[in-house]
Design an enzyme around this catalytic site. Structure first.
Site, PDB file in Angstrom:
ATOM      1  N   TYR A 184      89.829 -35.882  83.468  1.00 51.21           N
ATOM      2  CA  TYR A 184      90.049 -35.249  84.774  1.00 51.21           C
ATOM      3  C   TYR A 184      88.750 -34.901  85.492  1.00 51.21           C
ATOM      4  O   TYR A 184      88.519 -35.335  86.630  1.00 51.21           O
ATOM      5  CB  TYR A 184      90.909 -33.994  84.616  1.00 51.21           C
ATOM      6  CG  TYR A 184      91.170 -33.300  85.927  1.00 51.21           C
ATOM      7  CD1 TYR A 184      92.097 -33.810  86.834  1.00 51.21           C
ATOM      8  CD2 TYR A 184      90.458 -32.143  86.280  1.00 51.21           C
ATOM      9  CE1 TYR A 184      92.324 -33.185  88.059  1.00 51.21           C
ATOM     10  CE2 TYR A 184      90.679 -31.526  87.500  1.00 51.21           C
ATOM     11  CZ  TYR A 184      91.608 -32.041  88.383  1.00 51.21           C
ATOM     12  OH  TYR A 184      91.821 -31.432  89.592  1.00 51.21           O
ATOM     13  N   LYS A 227      87.097 -36.614  89.038  1.00 54.37           N
ATOM     14  CA  LYS A 227      86.839 -35.901  90.278  1.00 54.37           C
ATOM     15  C   LYS A 227      85.359 -35.973  90.667  1.00 54.37           C
ATOM     16  O   LYS A 227      85.021 -35.988  91.853  1.00 54.37           O
ATOM     17  CB  LYS A 227      87.312 -34.447  90.159  1.00 54.37           C
ATOM     18  CG  LYS A 227      88.821 -34.297  90.041  1.00 54.37           C
ATOM     19  CD  LYS A 227      89.553 -34.877  91.257  1.00 54.37           C
ATOM     20  CE  LYS A 227      91.047 -34.588  91.223  1.00 54.37           C
ATOM     21  NZ  LYS A 227      91.759 -35.121  92.405  1.00 54.37           N
TER      22      LYS A 227
END
Length: 255
Positions: free
Chosen positions: A178, A182
């Site tokens: 994750y 990002k």
């Protein structure tokens, strides 16, 4: 029937049937924009659009799965046929890879033991999906007088913040999926901004904060409305607004 107008602003928010995306869609509709609810599940998208219309918004559902090029191209054709242009694209659709857990509990993302297929799946949505959706919508955005692209990132994307052993994010488990996805999205944001600057298209990344949503099993301390505020602010920038930036509601964030 065509709903083309020369003045009505049109916004598409991906992953907008719930959470921060829905909050941003609701706020943009309240500002008078025509808002398109991008959702993988047509039924959920239609339900959300109906609920926001009942509150007085000009809101419509569009089926968009950012990992499925067919649905992306079909969505672009729908926008083209119905409105002829797009003013705002909010790339909000994203996955954690760990399901509904708080960041402190995402043990499956620790780099030394992570499932590489899970990392690929996260990047497929959070990075490659943004490229696919943005490129499909760019011809429509170029017809806008004030086109804006907002990429929904995270404080966890900041290398400066997450590398500080004494910083506010030191308690988070290391992440191979994750958080790096990002960070990659932030880098992508800068590259799009650099390319599109000459065309007047402002492109920025935003970190909504720790918002109470399904993705963190509702452990967040910010409301959806609070988290969506920065998305809306960047989506409605004036002509002198920033581009190639990374922002929270409080202001610029370190890369």
């Amino acid at each position: 029937m065509s709903e083309r107008t020369t003045h009505q602003k049109v916004a598409l928010v991906t992953g907008a049937n719930k959470g921060i995306g829905r909050g941003a869609a609701q706020h943009l509709a309240a500002l008078g924009m025509t808002v398109l609810i991008g959702a993988r599940d047509p039924q959920r998208g239609e339900q959300t659009a109906a609920e926001l219309r009942a509150a007085g918004g000009d809101v419509h559902a569009v089926t968009v799965d950012v990992t499925n090029p067919t649905t992306i191209q079909a969505a672009a054709r729908q926008v083209e046929d119905r409105f002829g242009h797009l003013d705002v694209l909010i790339n909000n659709a994203g996955i954690t890879g760990s399901g509904q857990v708080s960041p402190e509990d995402a043990h499956d993302q620790v780099p030394s033991t992570v499932d590489v297929d899970m990392v690929r799946a996260v990047f497929e949505t959070n990075v490659f999906g943004v490229i696919a959706a943005t490129n499909a919508m760019l011809p429509l955005l170029r017809r806008s007088r004030a086109p804006r692209i907002v990429n929904v990132s995270s404080h966890a994307a900041s290398l400066s913040l997450t590398s500080d052993p004494n910083g506010p994010f030191s308690a988070l488990l290391p992440s191979a999926a994750y958080s790096p996805s990002k960070t990659a999205l932030n880098a992508l944001t800068v590259q799009y901004a650099n390319e599109l600057r000459k065309d007047g298209i402002l492109v920025n990344a935003v970190a909504p904060g720790y918002v109470d949503t399904d993705s963190n099993n509702h452990t967040g301390f910010l409301t959806v409305a609070q988290g969506a505020a920065v998305l809306v602010r960047l989506a409605t920038l004036g002509p002198d607004g920033p581009t190639a930036g990374f922002f929270s509601e409080e202001g610029p964030l370190p890369w």
